[in-house]
Design an enzyme around this catalytic site. Sequence first.
Site, short mmCIF file in Angstrom:
data_model
loop_
_atom_site.label_atom_id
_atom_site.label_comp_id
_atom_site.label_asym_id
_atom_site.label_seq_id
_atom_site.Cartn_x
_atom_site.Cartn_y
_atom_site.Cartn_z
N ILE A 1 0.83 -1.21 0.00
CA ILE A 1 0.00 0.00 0.00
C ILE A 1 0.87 1.27 0.00
O ILE A 1 0.51 2.28 -0.57
CB ILE A 1 -0.90 0.03 1.27
CG1 ILE A 1 -1.70 -1.29 1.40
CG2 ILE A 1 -1.81 1.24 1.28
CD1 ILE A 1 -2.63 -1.59 0.27
N THR A 2 2.03 1.21 0.65
CA THR A 2 2.89 2.37 0.88
C THR A 2 3.12 3.22 -0.38
O THR A 2 3.45 2.70 -1.44
CB THR A 2 4.26 1.87 1.40
OG1 THR A 2 4.03 0.98 2.49
CG2 THR A 2 5.14 3.04 1.85
N GLU A 3 2.99 4.54 -0.21
CA GLU A 3 3.28 5.49 -1.28
C GLU A 3 4.64 6.13 -1.01
O GLU A 3 4.99 6.36 0.14
CB GLU A 3 2.20 6.58 -1.33
CG GLU A 3 2.48 7.65 -2.37
CD GLU A 3 1.34 8.65 -2.57
OE1 GLU A 3 0.37 8.62 -1.79
OE2 GLU A 3 1.46 9.45 -3.52
N GLU B 1 -4.73 5.87 -16.73
CA GLU B 1 -4.45 7.29 -16.67
C GLU B 1 -3.22 7.58 -17.51
O GLU B 1 -2.59 6.66 -18.05
CB GLU B 1 -4.26 7.76 -15.22
CG GLU B 1 -3.09 7.11 -14.50
CD GLU B 1 -3.04 7.42 -12.99
OE1 GLU B 1 -4.09 7.66 -12.38
OE2 GLU B 1 -1.93 7.41 -12.44
N HIS C 1 0.20 11.12 -8.84
CA HIS C 1 0.89 9.83 -8.88
C HIS C 1 2.25 9.98 -9.52
O HIS C 1 2.40 10.66 -10.54
CB HIS C 1 0.09 8.81 -9.70
CG HIS C 1 -1.17 8.35 -9.05
ND1 HIS C 1 -2.26 7.93 -9.78
CD2 HIS C 1 -1.51 8.24 -7.75
CE1 HIS C 1 -3.23 7.58 -8.95
NE2 HIS C 1 -2.80 7.76 -7.70
#
Lengths: 377, 294
Positions: free
Chosen positions: B101-103, B214, B252
Amino acid sequence: MDIHEYQAKELFRGAGIPVPPGEIATTPDEAEEIAGRYGGMVVVKAQVHTGGRGKAGGVKLAKDAAEARAHAEAILGMDIKGLTVEKVLVTPGEDIATEAYVGVLMDRKKQAATFMVSPEGGVDIEAVAEENPEAIRKLTVDPRYGLLPHQAYWLANFLYEDKALARQATKIIGQLYEAFQANGCSMAEINPLITTPDGELKAIDAKVSIDDSELFRLPDVAAMRDTSDEPAAEIKAREAGLSYVKLDGDVGCCVNGAGLAMATMDLVKYYGGEPANFLDIGGSSNPDKVVSALEIITADPSVKSILFNIFGGITRCDDVANGLVEATSRIDIDLPIVIRLTGTNEEEALQILEDNGFSAYSSMDDVVEKAVELAKA
Amino acid sequence: MAIFIDSDTKLVVQGITGRDGSFHTTEMMEYGTQVVAGVTPGKGGQTFEGPDGASVPIFNTMDEAVAETGANTSVIYVPPAFAAGAIMEAADSGVDLVVAITEGIPVLDMARAHAFARDQGVRVLGPNCPGMISPGTSKVGILPAQIVEEGPVGVVSRSGTLTYEAVFALTNLGLGQTTCVGIGGDPLIGTNFIDCLEAFEADPDTEAIVMIGEIGGTDEQEAAAYVEEHVSKPVVGFIAGQTAPPGRQMGHAGAIISGSAGTAEEKMKAFEDHGIAVAKRPVDIAGLIQERLA
């Protein structure tokens, strides 16, 4: 994060790559003084975060210090692709026998650093790749082993037939990979890597992009950030932990999530409007973020209406509603605000908004259409 | 049926004692996910108190957690500086699937972690992703459970909240989902569109697929070509970022148009050229799926 040529050259020197000396001037006086010390021919080069400096007249050869001064006068303050030149690099002119290209970048598809080298240097490598792909040799570096000596030699041999030059280039290619790794680069290139008539290799131009996610552990590299050509709003947004990109329209957008933020901008366009910005408040519903977001949006004089589009998942709608109420009590906003909140704790949020004189939409299309209409009114 | 996670998923949460890790562990347990272990180095021997009196044992290492509990899946809520190490530890521990999950994990770290996981034959989802949910059986990650419903549609997306928007519209039309997968917004991701398309094609319960992309990169273009060759089920696509300017990162890390490559137009055209219906607005995704399932 993009850094300037002179900063990229510092990183390259640190890795042992032969880079000619150079100093930064912010005034014509300084440029003249530096050129005088070097003596002879110098190059005066605009330091801005964009390519195509040469074509824009931002790189000039000067035969002496007086001419260096004149060039610095012309280049400092010059506008290159919307960026104002604040600094020039003054560097000795070099005798060039050949020009090659050596670059390494993170290849998304291969999921690894990939080298591209070409004996056709000093030009746009993307153009070479398109028109003359056989003039490029590529090599993907296995991240488990790093760049192996024979791989560097294989790349170097594509550039030079001469054994001594190939040996020097092998070393430089290895050093470039070290600089790429050590400084958290997403791209590092030497263009051109020149040979001098007496058989020396030198990196006379350098371009580096740093992966933003590396900056927390590379304070020296992080300190290279130059915000002078960055819009004030984008600096403020970064410091507040928001992603913000200024655009040309008049509908100010505040959204949670990057994908939804882009889709919201697209929908503004679909309904005949133009988005004023991309703004992602992220997953947190900290009221301070909502305040910062509203400050940034309202500081843009072209904004005529403000659109909130929040899809509560992890973000709780009532937190955002509270942030909005708090923000509008802290700052004066004359512009119409339209709000769409749906998802987690939607009902509580709608109650909070109603109690404070706001109304909210539940569909993204309705709120975008309304925001476009208000911007045109 | 579903893809990647189902009622047999036995989950270990890496970073279970952190702010995000503990919050989402409770959410996942409330949804019914079998959370069998947590890992936080130095906190082995403690327990995590979940909802309704349930408790989860905490271990120092992944190796112990898997040996003691038989976990087959890991989810990672570890800060960026340590996340790539956590992914490699998970890949080395015997689980089949690692959901990161980590960004904000450094890309050079991820290049090593992906190579390591590939060597171990372990699937990685993400990083910088919302995870996935198979309605009715299991949720691994941070997707809001209240918007999903069991049904015949497979959803794969690079985005978080935009996925919620599409899933919400599907559910509102009575179109439930087999599995919703967020593959993540980073430049280097483990599981890509094609992996998910292949799994949805093979899943007998999935009757139609939504693919949300995207700007940035060429994954959507390659996925479109794959659909034409290998996917018999109807696919509806959406691309975010038609109004995004070139050269700017849109939130992102992977959402950036480089030169002329990776634009929304190029991706939408690839979708159309390969027989994928393109939704103009997020809300249209559900309608297009409904037409194709009628």
